[in-house]
Scaffold this active site. Sequence first.
Site, PDB file in Angstrom:
ATOM      1  N   GLU A  73       0.868  -1.234   0.120  1.00 21.06           N
ATOM      2  CA  GLU A  73       0.059   0.028  -0.176  1.00 21.06           C
ATOM      3  C   GLU A  73       0.755   1.091   0.041  1.00 21.06           C
ATOM      4  O   GLU A  73       0.358   2.332  -0.526  1.00 21.06           O
ATOM      5  CB  GLU A  73      -0.853   0.047   1.142  1.00 21.06           C
ATOM      6  CG  GLU A  73      -2.268  -0.868   1.050  1.00 21.06           C
ATOM      7  CD  GLU A  73      -1.872  -2.425   1.519  1.00 21.06           C
ATOM      8  OE1 GLU A  73      -0.641  -2.724   2.062  1.00 21.06           O
ATOM      9  OE2 GLU A  73      -2.717  -3.062   1.813  1.00 21.06           O
ATOM     10  N   PHE A  92     -11.529  -7.909  13.296  1.00 21.23           N
ATOM     11  CA  PHE A  92     -10.311  -8.056  12.637  1.00 21.23           C
ATOM     12  C   PHE A  92     -10.194  -6.991  11.614  1.00 21.23           C
ATOM     13  O   PHE A  92     -10.922  -6.431  10.928  1.00 21.23           O
ATOM     14  CB  PHE A  92     -10.792  -9.536  11.621  1.00 21.23           C
ATOM     15  CG  PHE A  92      -9.612 -10.049  10.885  1.00 21.23           C
ATOM     16  CD1 PHE A  92      -8.477 -10.556  11.185  1.00 21.23           C
ATOM     17  CD2 PHE A  92      -9.958  -9.999   9.633  1.00 21.23           C
ATOM     18  CE1 PHE A  92      -7.593 -10.678  10.303  1.00 21.23           C
ATOM     19  CE2 PHE A  92      -8.891 -10.360   8.610  1.00 21.23           C
ATOM     20  CZ  PHE A  92      -7.565 -10.734   9.254  1.00 21.23           C
ATOM     21  N   GLN A  93      -8.892  -6.827  11.593  1.00 24.66           N
ATOM     22  CA  GLN A  93      -8.235  -5.608  10.539  1.00 24.66           C
ATOM     23  C   GLN A  93      -8.959  -4.278  10.868  1.00 24.66           C
ATOM     24  O   GLN A  93      -9.187  -3.598   9.807  1.00 24.66           O
ATOM     25  CB  GLN A  93      -8.591  -6.063   9.163  1.00 24.66           C
ATOM     26  CG  GLN A  93      -7.383  -7.294   8.731  1.00 24.66           C
ATOM     27  CD  GLN A  93      -7.177  -7.462   7.189  1.00 24.66           C
ATOM     28  OE1 GLN A  93      -8.420  -7.234   6.327  1.00 24.66           O
ATOM     29  NE2 GLN A  93      -6.310  -7.786   6.742  1.00 24.66           N
ATOM     30  N   LYS A 115     -17.596  -1.061   5.561  1.00 26.00           N
ATOM     31  CA  LYS A 115     -18.157  -1.992   4.608  1.00 26.00           C
ATOM     32  C   LYS A 115     -19.607  -2.092   4.424  1.00 26.00           C
ATOM     33  O   LYS A 115     -19.895  -2.298   3.184  1.00 26.00           O
ATOM     34  CB  LYS A 115     -17.612  -3.570   5.075  1.00 26.00           C
ATOM     35  CG  LYS A 115     -17.869  -4.445   3.788  1.00 26.00           C
ATOM     36  CD  LYS A 115     -17.153  -5.797   4.387  1.00 26.00           C
ATOM     37  CE  LYS A 115     -17.118  -6.931   3.233  1.00 26.00           C
ATOM     38  NZ  LYS A 115     -16.559  -8.227   3.283  1.00 26.00           N
ATOM     39  N   MET A 123      24.219   9.452   2.476  1.00 29.58           N
ATOM     40  CA  MET A 123      24.175  10.771   3.426  1.00 29.58           C
ATOM     41  C   MET A 123      24.441  10.678   4.820  1.00 29.58           C
ATOM     42  O   MET A 123      24.943  11.608   5.238  1.00 29.58           O
ATOM     43  CB  MET A 123      22.760  11.200   2.940  1.00 29.58           C
ATOM     44  CG  MET A 123      22.421  13.004   3.389  1.00 29.58           C
ATOM     45  SD  MET A 123      23.619  13.844   2.910  1.00 29.58           S
ATOM     46  CE  MET A 123      22.643  14.584   1.509  1.00 29.58           C
TER      47      MET A 123
END
Lengths: 164, 583
Positions: free
Chosen positions: B50, B112-113, B162, B479
Amino acid sequence: MRHIVSLLVENEAGALSRISGLFSARGYNIESLTVATTEDSTLSRMTIITTGSDRIIEQITKQLNKLVDVVKLQDMTEGNFIEREMMFVKVKADGESKRAEIHRLSDIFRARIIDVTDTTFCIELTGSGDKLDAYIKAMHENNIVEVVRSGSMGILRGEKALTL
Amino acid sequence: MELSGSEIIIQFLKDEGVKHLFGYPGGAVLHIYDALQKQDDVMHILVRHEQGATHAADGYARATGKPGVCLVTSGPGATNAVTGIATAYMDSIPLVVLTGQVPSHAIGSDAFQEVDAVGVTRPCVKHNFLVKDLNKLAETLKKAFYVATTGRPGPVVVDIPKDITAPHIKIPYVYPEKIEMRSYNPNFKGHPRQIKRALELLLGAKRPMIYSGGGIIMGEASEELRKFVRKLGYPITQTLMGLGAFPGTDPQFIGMLGMHGTYEANMAMHECDVLFCIGARFDDRITGVTSKFCPYAQIIHVDIDPASISKTINADVPIVGGARQVLTEMLKALDKTELKIDKSAIDAWWKRIAAWQSQDSFAYDKTSELIQPQAAVEELYRVTKGDAYITSDVGQHQMYAAQFYPFDKPRRWINSGGLGTMGFGLPAAMGVKLAFPDKDVACITGEGSIQMCIQELSTCLQYKTPVKIINLNNRYLGMVRQWQEFFYEKRYSHVYMDSLPDFVKLAEAYGHVGIQVDKPADLHDAMVEAFKLKDRTVFLDIITDQEANVYPMISAGKAHNEMDISPLQQLKQASLKAKGELV
């Protein structure tokens, strides 16, 4: 310097955390914050007491104005305003002389006794923060059971108003 | 038209003109993906992580000026997107990120999630929404695009439970053409009196400097800036985010300013008497120590965001307004004014600047047997004729890209300036290539950064986005190593990238072409070969000098005139002094 910033914000879930989150994320001080809906149920009125240099206060007002949920904002400290805070104090009140003393003290401060038991009083007091501090001091620490303060609210004097 | 929540989302994106959607499916967005599968108007790009989706959408937005759009699932989908959202936030990039959420009734139950996506993203979005009512879905999406793209742009998250997207619940849908928000008014017009004051100050200057930033690009004000600067004949410097707004090859452009800017730009900043800043925000990488910033200058600051003005540096003439609008007004006023520029003072100022320029602060060792990273970027510039879209990651290579690839057009230079997100370059390049399939797109990166989002090589194959990866491989986190060399007595703590993969084989394993070069003489041919393979993603692994440093450098607590300069510039200074040409 101490500033009183009043805001009209969208009455939506999350608006409060956006504002308090802004203060913590940018390291600004909050002395108190009060919020409740207005006569228009879609709007909340919030009063924030904060401290900081002129530059910080300028940043605070600008950053608050940037939040999408903030509809309008005013730094009350820039004009004439009235500030009040409300307090409940529960104190020990056992024995006649003590009860009489608390009565006298409350009269002086124009406080009201709003609940009574055999051993306690519950007192309501409105005024500036300094006045509430003075009342607590006069009451003596060992008499105090509980203190509940609302945090300050502010309103502009005269015809000016913070409205849409 | 009666549509389900999922269908509304897809139809809305079509109506809004969205062509590309970067995403990754999961439980909470299954209904949306089902609706997505039934149409062809919105192209979905399945990333491999993602973070890649948000960076790709971000690159797309930076290159096109249109908002980038992402779709991710709840929980880890949303948290993985956070780095990309924060990257866009710091650089004011318009992004709309749709996150799935667990069903409304399950919110708050540690389902969940489940993650509080609105809470997690709150500090790094311009605004965010949780959709609680299907009837407000279309309106909320419109608000999201409106807020993301207007004023000072930024990312907006829309969290969609959802149940809102359930296929069997349908409601009438009409595309909301316009939206009004009483609490959001992004249109600021520069105050005429302030604009007049600014112009008077500028025309009266003896040592003027123009300092512009990403706001010119975001505000589509490049044309106006060019006209304005050329009309005045003054020197201009640009920030890392602003490169390309004014042409990098124009003699009036005296280089980027700030920590790794040119010697001449930083010296001119220090010595100027009037500073005209537009679309930049006096970032700490620009100002050096603020107490010694532009000590002789009156400062004019034009910004669309009032909160940017006098935040770190006090503005003598603040102007709140969009860059294009303010510049248009200033150009008009410039045509009408009877005030005259002090020609002789400006000529003398240019002479001083030329003396600084003659020290050649970007000079590097051109005789080395090792490939110098600067040479690789210069070669890339030659081979692409300076006309490629260049994305970068974060570190030394990013600074070399900014220093050695002068951009003549806006939106060509795409990098994470504010947040400094390693892993940005490759997915961003992918996003750019999708927007401009016929243009050359190269990602200048390092072996450290590229590994942070390397999984997107797979996406590049699937969607045929043949970008060129220019990997300046010095086997160090360059760097960090440079700072450890300068400030920690060369104690190189955990900067050697041991056990590096064979990048050529890795590219091949992903179905691409891998080429490695380690000799300066081979650089040109390899670069030409890479760009000749029009249809292939090419991973050009360039083994560079391990201990090359980025110069000049303003270290912590130092001012613009206190740069650390390269050993080569020190030699040049000494010889100029000997000839009496340096005062």
